[in-house]
Design a protein around this motif. Structure first.
Motif: not given
Lengths: 671, 318, 220
Positions: A128-130, A132-146
């Protein structure tokens, strides 16, 4: 300043996650971990709430940290939309942490849950805080994997491993779609920061492609039909407070992703996007609730219900897109307010319901409703809170579910002002689908609450259940109170959403705070108004007046005796209605078409002492029509490609050589 | 001072609704009896039935919980509040802005929710039959009702019943086919929701034909009296809604004065009598449907509602 | 007066669409024939009203023909035929009634979406009548394709013709000659179909069109 505080909270969550890896073996690990996530979430909630209510606290410029891509950094920004979704995320996280303090003691594999829980919370906050696209996608994937790790926490139980596998596949597919969407948004130059994306103006076809990809990517995580298949498998497999977070909060983060792309990053939408999104939302709502009605596993029923509510949210979002495309900002603000308010409400009552289901699971070890029953006598407080959640989700006044559905209906009733004929007809049809799903939701929760908590106990574990611990009860009480408050005082919540809709749609609903008696008036007084507080007081006063009059003038004698049952009482609890029998009329009406439901009765001949058997077969048409052929196709292609494993060295060299030659040819042709 | 008068009028409407409800049911029963050449019970018999039930002891099943005892009052309260929000003799009463017709439909849904749960509470199969059939009927009747509401709101530009009634009185409305379709759909929904023939038989006590009766089978004494009163009020509510929307003449505008209110009450009594008579004739003329034909019946009501909304866009197009 | 004229015409045309839906809802043969008689009655009343407001007396004759032939003669003849053939029981639909009606709603929406923007220059009454007439025609076609029974398909065909009459009278200017020829061709078609039905009955003992399929020529 506010962004820094929030990032410190996220850092605290990550540190807790890492520490939990070390501490997991200890007995006090549960209390330590949840005891750390609770204050972190509460602080983040307070900061985000303050930023939403006092927009002066929101800054314009993003905070750039030197992480991630070297020439980009990691951008973080807090605007009104992000503040609202942070409130939703952290409220759910705080409630889940409070619940976990009590529930976590019964966890059989704490080492598999405790490190990933704070990481999951951190991932959601970062998405939600991101900025830029890279941070958004990184955080999205992190959320999915956890969250995948949390789904696989009890991987030895039947079905959980398959659920985790399907979840991973769908999550990867969603991330792929989002990567493509952001790639198209950033354009050939590669400006990943959201600020640069906003200033770029893609062509109409490119925008449509981006919206479709965002719908696929964010929608698969949110659970729209036909991408919902992982949701009822994965959500119940996780521990109950994680299920609550996944259903109640993670799906909302997915909605945030869609809202960010569709309303903020893309330019002015086209009217047919709104039509498509609203229609998908309507179909999702009806399909979700019909599947929920056929379920008798309590957590799967709740997961399918999440699909229905996501459908309702997407109906509101589709309407907002259609209104915005036709330059009707006030109507778009109404539709957007309805959708976002439903986001908030759903996170409240879905978490409450999952906490209740978790309490039942802990007390009885059963998720199957057909082996429960009579729990209202053994677990009265849990039953009461579950009842409040059920009433709220069935959109019954005076609770909050009704207010957001009422606002969605008001937005639908603005449809005659739309110029396009398809929209003029589609919007009332979508309204009919919404009404149908609301009525079916009430039926579903009469079934869920009635079969689980009411009646007589159907098994020994239901007979011997005990009430849960006080932390679980406290967190359920908190959510139930919020459900009632949001239903009685909706004006404050609508005003809190005003800066969000102002930023996205360019208008906001009229100021609700100063209206008499706390009524809400979304469009104009002459058009429609609703006063939740008065309705609640009215009902309470009427019930009280009725009860007082009755007790004054009627006989107060009361006698307990066996049930009347038309003179044929049966002591065997198997003669009462089960979940399957409750939904049989609705299955007969809707199921033959939607699920190809078939009943078969095997009746033994007279004299044979074997029992008669009733088989009910339901098929998910989406599995048969869409996923099974897809899986077959993938298998087929994989089988062909498998031969690449067994080539000779000369064959591999030939492959490398031909690839090189091909690329050079393409390069030559491109010149 | 004005507030006190408004409050008084609103209170008068609530009491009027409560007082007239058993009379309407008694009138319908008497007309039905006369149509088949019987004498029928006296007009005031429902009042006597309620008083008799109030004086009796409550026999509570051993497996009943607190929900069973609380449900009658909640059902009654939700239905009474909904009925109090429908304009009967005057529009624009003090609390009519608190809830519009969508909220009225949802309040009736709350009442039904509690009643179905009470049916499941004792853990018998009859309660289950009633609850599951009631929720099936509701799952089709509520969307049909909402489509009728859509049609009326799109025509009147508002969802407040007072405004809808006022706009129906205006001459520009005319004879539109959408109104006819909406009226037929609303009548079908009203029959289904109140458990009248052809959907449910209010006079039966056979399990194969029960929906409402099955849910309240275990109730006795004062609880049963409260629930019966709630079902009488619900019938009155639906007849009032049909009367105030489709036959809005005679409704006193707000703040007019006592004479206008008295005239409004007289016209309202006439509307109730006409509606009750029509219901009695209709119930006597046709037979009850089997349960799995309800979906065709209510599906037709939903289609009529949807068609009414669609055809609304056709007329007056220029 | 102008307003009342428009309202009644609109009510008749909308009523015709409603009766077309009622035709789709029927599941018994006698009910179907009675509903078709009602359909013809509504169309004759609509034509009569158009004759009144358009001051076109030849349309009265059209209305009388519709009333006499389609509301009286043909239903009575069909009823007799049905009793003779012994098929006065239920009609088996291909898909359930609910789905057929849902499809019908979609067709009405489609006709409105097509007709109203196209006829933007015409008068209000003509536009409405054309939109409703197209709906009736499409609903009649839907009825023909969703019923197995040949008699119900014939009724669907005749309801299409009623829709055409509505369109023709609404659009102001259909000569009497056309109407007589159309009505007679319907009658002829009915006689022919009736003959076929009797001969079919003799050979196959049913008028279920589905069963005729197996006896088509090109199958081995």
């Amino acid at each position: 300043m506010t962004v820094e505080v929030l990032l410190w909270c996220v850092a605290a969550l990550l540190v807790t996650g890492v520490a939990a890896v070390v501490l997991a073996r200890r007995r006090s690990a549960t209390v330590l971990v949840y005891g750390a996530t609770l204050p972190a979430s509460v602080i983040a909630l307070a900061v985000a709430g303050a930023a939403l209510l006092a927009p002066a606290l929101l800054e314009g410029a993003p905070l750039i940290l030197p992480l991630g891509l070297p020439w980009l950094g990691a951008h973080f920004r807090l605007d009104a939309l992000a503040a609202f979704f942070l409130v939703v995320v952290n409220l759910g996280a705080a409630a889940a942490s409070l619940y976990g303090l009590g529930y976590g003691r019964h966890e059989e594999a704490p080492a598999r849950v405790l490190p990933f829980f704070p990481a999951f919370l951190a991932g959601m906050n970062l998405v939600v805080l991101a900025d830029d696209a890279f941070t958004f996608l990184f955080a999205w994937e992190f959320m999915s994997l956890s969250s995948w790790a949390l789904v696989m926490a009890h991987h030895r139980r039947a079905g959980n491993a398959a659920a985790g596998y399907i979840y991973l596949l769908m999550a990867s597919f969603g991330t792929l779609a989002l990567i493509l969407a952001f790639g198209l948004l950033s354009g050939p130059v590669g400006g990943y920061a959201f600020a640069e994306i906003r200033s770029a103006a893609p062509s109409a076809w490119m925008s449509a492609a981006i919206l479709a990809l965002a719908l696929l990517g964010a929608g698969s995580k949110a659970g729209i039909v036909p991408l919902h298949v992982w949701l009822p498998l994965a959500h119940p497999a996780a521990p109950s407070h994680v299920s609550a977070l996944m259903s109640g909060v993670m799906t909302k983060v997915a909605v945030y992703g869609f809202v960010r792309v569709a309303f903020d990053l893309l330019g002015t939408p086209l009217w047919w996007w709104g039509a498509a999104v609203a229609l998908i939302g309507g179909i999702t709502a009806v399909m979700g609730v019909l599947h929920a009605l056929m379920e008798h596993d309590l957590k799967r029923l709740l997961a399918y219900h999440t699909v229905e509510n996501i459908g309702i949210i997407f109906i509101g979002l589709g309407l907002a897109l259609a209104f915005e495309a036709n330059e009707m900002p006030a109507a778009a603000a109404l539709a957007l307010t309805a959708a976002l308010f439903h986001v908030f409400n759903h996170s409240l009552f879905k978490s409450l319901l999952f906490f209740g289901a978790g309490a039942v699971l802990t007390a009885t070890g059963e998720r199957d409703m057909e082996r429960l029953g009579g729990l209202i006598h053994r677990m009265p407080k849990t039953a009461f809170f579950f009842l409040v959640g059920s009433a709220a989700i069935s959109a019954l006044p005076p609770f909050n579910g009704f207010v957001s559905e009422w606002l969605t209906f008001q937005a639908i009733l603005l449809s005659p002002a739309l110029p396009q004929w398809l929209l003029k007809f589609l919007v009332p049809a979508v309204g009919a689908l919404l009404a149908l799903s609301a009525a079916l939701a009430a039926a579903c929760f009469v079934k869920a609450f009635g079969v689980t908590f009411l009646g007589r106990p159907r098994s020994a574990v239901a007979r011997d259940a005990v009430e849960t611990d006080r932390f679980s009860l406290a967190s359920m009480a908190l959510l139930a109170t919020l459900c009632l408050l949001a239903g009685i005082l909706p004006g404050y919540f609508i005003d809190a959403l005003a800066p969000v809709t102002q930023g996205l749609a360019g208008a906001h609903l009229p100021e609700q705070r100063q209206l008499d008696w706390l009524t809400i008036v979304p469009v104009a007084q002459s058009r429609s108004s609703y006063n939740g507080l008065l309705v609640f007081l009215f009902i309470a006063a009427s019930a009280g007046l009725g009860a007082a009059a009755i007790h004054r003038w009627a006989s107060s004698a009361l006698r307990r005796s066996p049930a009347w049952d038309c003179g044929f009482p049966d002591p065997n609890p198997a003669t009462q209605y089960t979940a399957g029998s409750f939904s049989q009329p609705i299955r007969r009406v809707f199921g033959t078409v939607v699920f190809r439901a078939r009943e078969e009765v095997h009746m033994p001949p007279p004299g044979d002492l074997r029992p008669a058997v009733l088989h009910v077969r339901l098929r998910d048409v989406l599995w048969d029509a869409f996923y099974a052929p897809l899986a077959g196709f993938v298998d087929y292609v994989a089988g062909i490609l498998n031969q690449v494993q067994f080539l000779t060295i000369r064959a591999y060299l030939t492959l490398v050589f031909s690839a090189l030659v091909l690329l050079l040819v393409v390069l030559a042709a491109w010149q | 001072m004005a507030i006190a008068v408004d409050l008084g009028v609103q209170f008068l409407q609530m009491m009027l609704v409560l007082a007239l409800a058993p009379l309407l049911t008694g009138y319908v029963r008497r007309v039905k009896a006369h149509l088949v050449r019987r004498q029928g019970p006296p007009l005031l018999q429902p009042y006597r039935d309620l008083l008799r039930l109030l004086r009796k002891e409550v026999v509570l099943a051993e497996s009943a919980s607190w929900l069973f005892r609380v449900a009658p009052y909640l059902v009654f309260a939700a239905t009474w509040v909904a009925a109090a929000l429908v304009p009967t003799f005057a529009t624009g009463l003090l609390f009519s802005y608190a809830a519009d017709v969508i909220a009225i439909v949802a309040l009736l849904g709350s009442a039904r929710f509690m009643l179905a749960l009470a049916g499941l509470d004792v853990g018998t199969s009859f309660g289950g039959i009633g609850a599951s059939r009631e929720m099936m009927i509701a799952s089709l009747a509520e969307p049909a009702m909402l489509m009728v509401v859509f049609t009326l709101s799109l025509m009147a530009g508002s969802t407040q019943l007072s405004f809808i009634a006022a706009s129906m009185q205006a001459p520009e409305v005319g004879l539109r086919v959408s109104l006819a379709l909406a009226l037929v759909a609303l009548i079908m929904v009203a029959i289904a929701e109140n458990g009248r023939i052809p959907v449910d038989n209010p006079a039966t006590h056979l399990e194969l034909t029960m929906v409402h009766e099955a849910m309240i089978l275990e109730y006795s004494g004062r609880h049963l009296a409260v629930i019966e009163l709630a079902s009488y009020v619900k019938l009155l509510l639906y007849v009032s809604v049909i009367g105030c929307v489709f036959f809005p003449w005679g409704l006193a505008p707000s703040g007019e004065g006592a004479i206008a209110y008295l005239g409004g009450i007289a016209v309202y009594l006439l509307k109730l009598a006409a509606g009750g008579f029509a219901l009695a004739v209709f119930e006597t003329a046709i037979a009850k449907m089997r349960v799995f034909r309800y979906s065709d019946f209510l599906g037709a009501a939903l289609m009529l509602g949807l068609l009414a909304t669609l055809l609304l866009f056709v007329s007056r197009v220029t | 007066m102008e307003r009342l004229a428009l309202d009644v015409a609109h009510l008749c045309a909308g009523g015709l669409v409603l009766v077309s839906f009622m035709l789709l809802y029927q599941d018994r043969m006698s009910g179907l024939i009675k509903t078709f008689a009602l359909h013809a009655l509504v169309v004759s009343f609509s034509v009569a009203w158009q004759a009144y407001i358009q001051q076109a007396p030849h349309l009265y004759i059209t209305a009388a023909i519709a009333l006499g032939v389609k509301a009286l003669v043909i239903p009575i003849a069909l009823h007799r035929m049905v009793v003779r053939l012994g098929i006065h029981r239920s009609i088996e639909p291909v898909v359930s009634i609910g789905q057929t009606m849902l499809g019908g709603i979609g067709l009405v929406a489609l006709s409105v979406m097509v007709m109203l923007p196209v006829t933007a220059q015409a008068g209000t009454l003509a536009r409405e009548d054309l939109a409703f007439a197209l709906s009736v025609i499409l609903l009649g076609l839907l009825m023909m394709i969703s019923r197995r029974n040949a008699v119900s398909q014939v009724i669907g065909f005749m309801s299409i013709e009623n829709g055409l009459i509505l369109a023709a009278t609404g659009a102001k200017g259909m000569p009497l000659v056309v109407e007589i020829s159309v009505a007679f061709s319907i009658l002829v078609a009915l006689i022919v179909i009736g003959v076929f039905l009797f001969r079919i009955r003799e050979r196959f003992e049913t008028v279920d069109v589905h069963l005729l399929h197996e006896h088509r020529g090109e199958r081995p």
